[in-house]
Design a protein around this motif. Sequence first.
Motif, mmCIF file in Angstrom:
data_model
loop_
_atom_site.group_PDB
_atom_site.id
_atom_site.type_symbol
_atom_site.label_atom_id
_atom_site.label_comp_id
_atom_site.label_asym_id
_atom_site.label_seq_id
_atom_site.Cartn_x
_atom_site.Cartn_y
_atom_site.Cartn_z
ATOM 1 N N LEU A 1 -59.142 -7.990 28.856
ATOM 2 C CA LEU A 1 -57.883 -8.467 28.302
ATOM 3 C C LEU A 1 -56.834 -7.399 28.574
ATOM 4 O O LEU A 1 -56.935 -6.282 28.071
ATOM 5 C CB LEU A 1 -58.006 -8.706 26.791
ATOM 6 C CG LEU A 1 -56.705 -9.050 26.073
ATOM 7 C CD1 LEU A 1 -56.157 -10.393 26.544
ATOM 8 C CD2 LEU A 1 -56.920 -9.041 24.555
ATOM 9 N N HIS B 1 -65.161 -9.237 31.629
ATOM 10 C CA HIS B 1 -63.967 -9.888 31.086
ATOM 11 C C HIS B 1 -63.054 -8.830 30.470
ATOM 12 O O HIS B 1 -63.450 -8.136 29.538
ATOM 13 C CB HIS B 1 -64.411 -10.909 30.035
ATOM 14 C CG HIS B 1 -63.307 -11.707 29.431
ATOM 15 N ND1 HIS B 1 -63.447 -12.305 28.203
ATOM 16 C CD2 HIS B 1 -62.070 -12.030 29.857
ATOM 17 C CE1 HIS B 1 -62.337 -12.965 27.905
ATOM 18 N NE2 HIS B 1 -61.492 -12.797 28.889
ATOM 19 N N GLN C 1 -56.656 -15.220 35.325
ATOM 20 C CA GLN C 1 -56.397 -16.481 34.646
ATOM 21 C C GLN C 1 -56.311 -16.257 33.148
ATOM 22 O O GLN C 1 -57.246 -15.750 32.534
ATOM 23 C CB GLN C 1 -57.499 -17.506 34.944
ATOM 24 C CG GLN C 1 -57.266 -18.859 34.336
ATOM 25 C CD GLN C 1 -56.029 -19.538 34.911
ATOM 26 O OE1 GLN C 1 -55.931 -19.758 36.104
ATOM 27 N NE2 GLN C 1 -55.074 -19.864 34.050
ATOM 28 N N THR C 2 -55.208 -16.673 32.586
ATOM 29 C CA THR C 2 -55.051 -16.666 31.142
ATOM 30 C C THR C 2 -55.854 -17.831 30.576
ATOM 31 O O THR C 2 -55.631 -18.971 30.952
ATOM 32 C CB THR C 2 -53.561 -16.840 30.776
ATOM 33 O OG1 THR C 2 -52.821 -15.767 31.354
ATOM 34 C CG2 THR C 2 -53.366 -16.867 29.274
ATOM 35 N N LEU D 1 -60.114 -13.094 21.558
ATOM 36 C CA LEU D 1 -60.024 -12.308 22.787
ATOM 37 C C LEU D 1 -60.511 -10.873 22.562
ATOM 38 O O LEU D 1 -61.212 -10.311 23.407
ATOM 39 C CB LEU D 1 -58.593 -12.309 23.320
ATOM 40 C CG LEU D 1 -58.127 -13.608 23.964
ATOM 41 C CD1 LEU D 1 -56.613 -13.595 24.183
ATOM 42 C CD2 LEU D 1 -58.861 -13.848 25.272
ATOM 43 N N LYS E 1 -51.607 -9.163 35.212
ATOM 44 C CA LYS E 1 -52.875 -9.578 35.812
ATOM 45 C C LYS E 1 -52.808 -9.658 37.331
ATOM 46 O O LYS E 1 -53.673 -9.128 38.027
ATOM 47 C CB LYS E 1 -53.316 -10.930 35.243
ATOM 48 C CG LYS E 1 -53.562 -10.943 33.753
ATOM 49 C CD LYS E 1 -53.993 -12.308 33.240
ATOM 50 C CE LYS E 1 -52.993 -13.395 33.506
ATOM 51 N NZ LYS E 1 -51.702 -13.267 32.827
ATOM 52 N N TRP F 1 -62.829 -10.700 35.485
ATOM 53 C CA TRP F 1 -61.878 -11.686 34.975
ATOM 54 C C TRP F 1 -60.782 -10.964 34.209
ATOM 55 O O TRP F 1 -61.054 -10.293 33.208
ATOM 56 C CB TRP F 1 -62.585 -12.673 34.045
ATOM 57 C CG TRP F 1 -61.772 -13.892 33.734
ATOM 58 C CD1 TRP F 1 -60.617 -13.951 33.009
ATOM 59 C CD2 TRP F 1 -62.058 -15.223 34.156
ATOM 60 N NE1 TRP F 1 -60.159 -15.233 32.952
ATOM 61 C CE2 TRP F 1 -61.036 -16.042 33.644
ATOM 62 C CE3 TRP F 1 -63.077 -15.796 34.893
ATOM 63 C CZ2 TRP F 1 -61.006 -17.418 33.857
ATOM 64 C CZ3 TRP F 1 -63.046 -17.166 35.106
ATOM 65 C CH2 TRP F 1 -62.020 -17.955 34.590
ATOM 66 N N ASN G 1 -57.791 -11.409 31.922
ATOM 67 C CA ASN G 1 -57.178 -12.341 30.985
ATOM 68 C C ASN G 1 -55.992 -11.628 30.348
ATOM 69 O O ASN G 1 -55.845 -10.412 30.450
ATOM 70 C CB ASN G 1 -58.201 -12.750 29.920
ATOM 71 C CG ASN G 1 -57.906 -14.081 29.264
ATOM 72 O OD1 ASN G 1 -56.791 -14.594 29.319
ATOM 73 N ND2 ASN G 1 -58.918 -14.639 28.613
ATOM 74 N N TRP H 1 -63.165 -20.808 27.240
ATOM 75 C CA TRP H 1 -63.744 -19.563 27.745
ATOM 76 C C TRP H 1 -65.262 -19.590 27.599
ATOM 77 O O TRP H 1 -65.993 -19.195 28.515
ATOM 78 C CB TRP H 1 -63.163 -18.334 27.028
ATOM 79 C CG TRP H 1 -63.921 -17.113 27.429
ATOM 80 C CD1 TRP H 1 -64.782 -16.395 26.669
ATOM 81 C CD2 TRP H 1 -63.933 -16.514 28.728
ATOM 82 N NE1 TRP H 1 -65.338 -15.373 27.418
ATOM 83 C CE2 TRP H 1 -64.820 -15.434 28.683
ATOM 84 C CE3 TRP H 1 -63.277 -16.797 29.926
ATOM 85 C CZ2 TRP H 1 -65.067 -14.626 29.789
ATOM 86 C CZ3 TRP H 1 -63.522 -15.992 31.026
ATOM 87 C CH2 TRP H 1 -64.416 -14.919 30.948
#
Length: 180
Positions: free
Chosen positions: A105, A103, A79-80, A146, A13, A4, A6, A87
Amino acid sequence: MIIWLNGTFGAGKTTTAGELTTRIRDSRVLDTERIGEMLGHVLGAPEGDFQDLPPWRGLVVETARQVLDHVGGTLVVTQTVLVEPYWQEIRAGLAKAGVPVHHFLLHTDPDTLVHRIASDTAPESAAGRQWRLDHLPHYQQALPWLYREAEVIDTTELTPDLVAEVVASRVWPHGDGLYR
């Protein structure tokens, strides 16, 4: 499994996801915004963001689970998600379904981010430029959670292909033969 990606709008992204899918065998991008578009078609445009619709979060989990059950491999989600309870709901649903999630960032310093957004000349990006800039404060507010919930990759000085290499090396530190 799911990787993912983010980060705020303009962090890289989508481009990074494209680079990842060229490196990882049996990988594909799952664009969860399409789920939001479908819900907008069925339910009408939400007052806020499509992520505010509880069915979106449940359908993200169920779509990912069913796609992985059907084809296996790795889904790369770009996906933000800036609302922590959203989340948590998605992460818990994927965990309950037995889907491992990595995940990340993708973070960029604010000046570079504004420059990237302002210089994005793609026709589909021009219309959303101001929207992307307007959402930067929401991203800043979400950074504390985050940073707790994701592995942070500073993309300020990295090209998308290098970001993809960093992501892949963190998911498969020994290579494990998963590269195409």
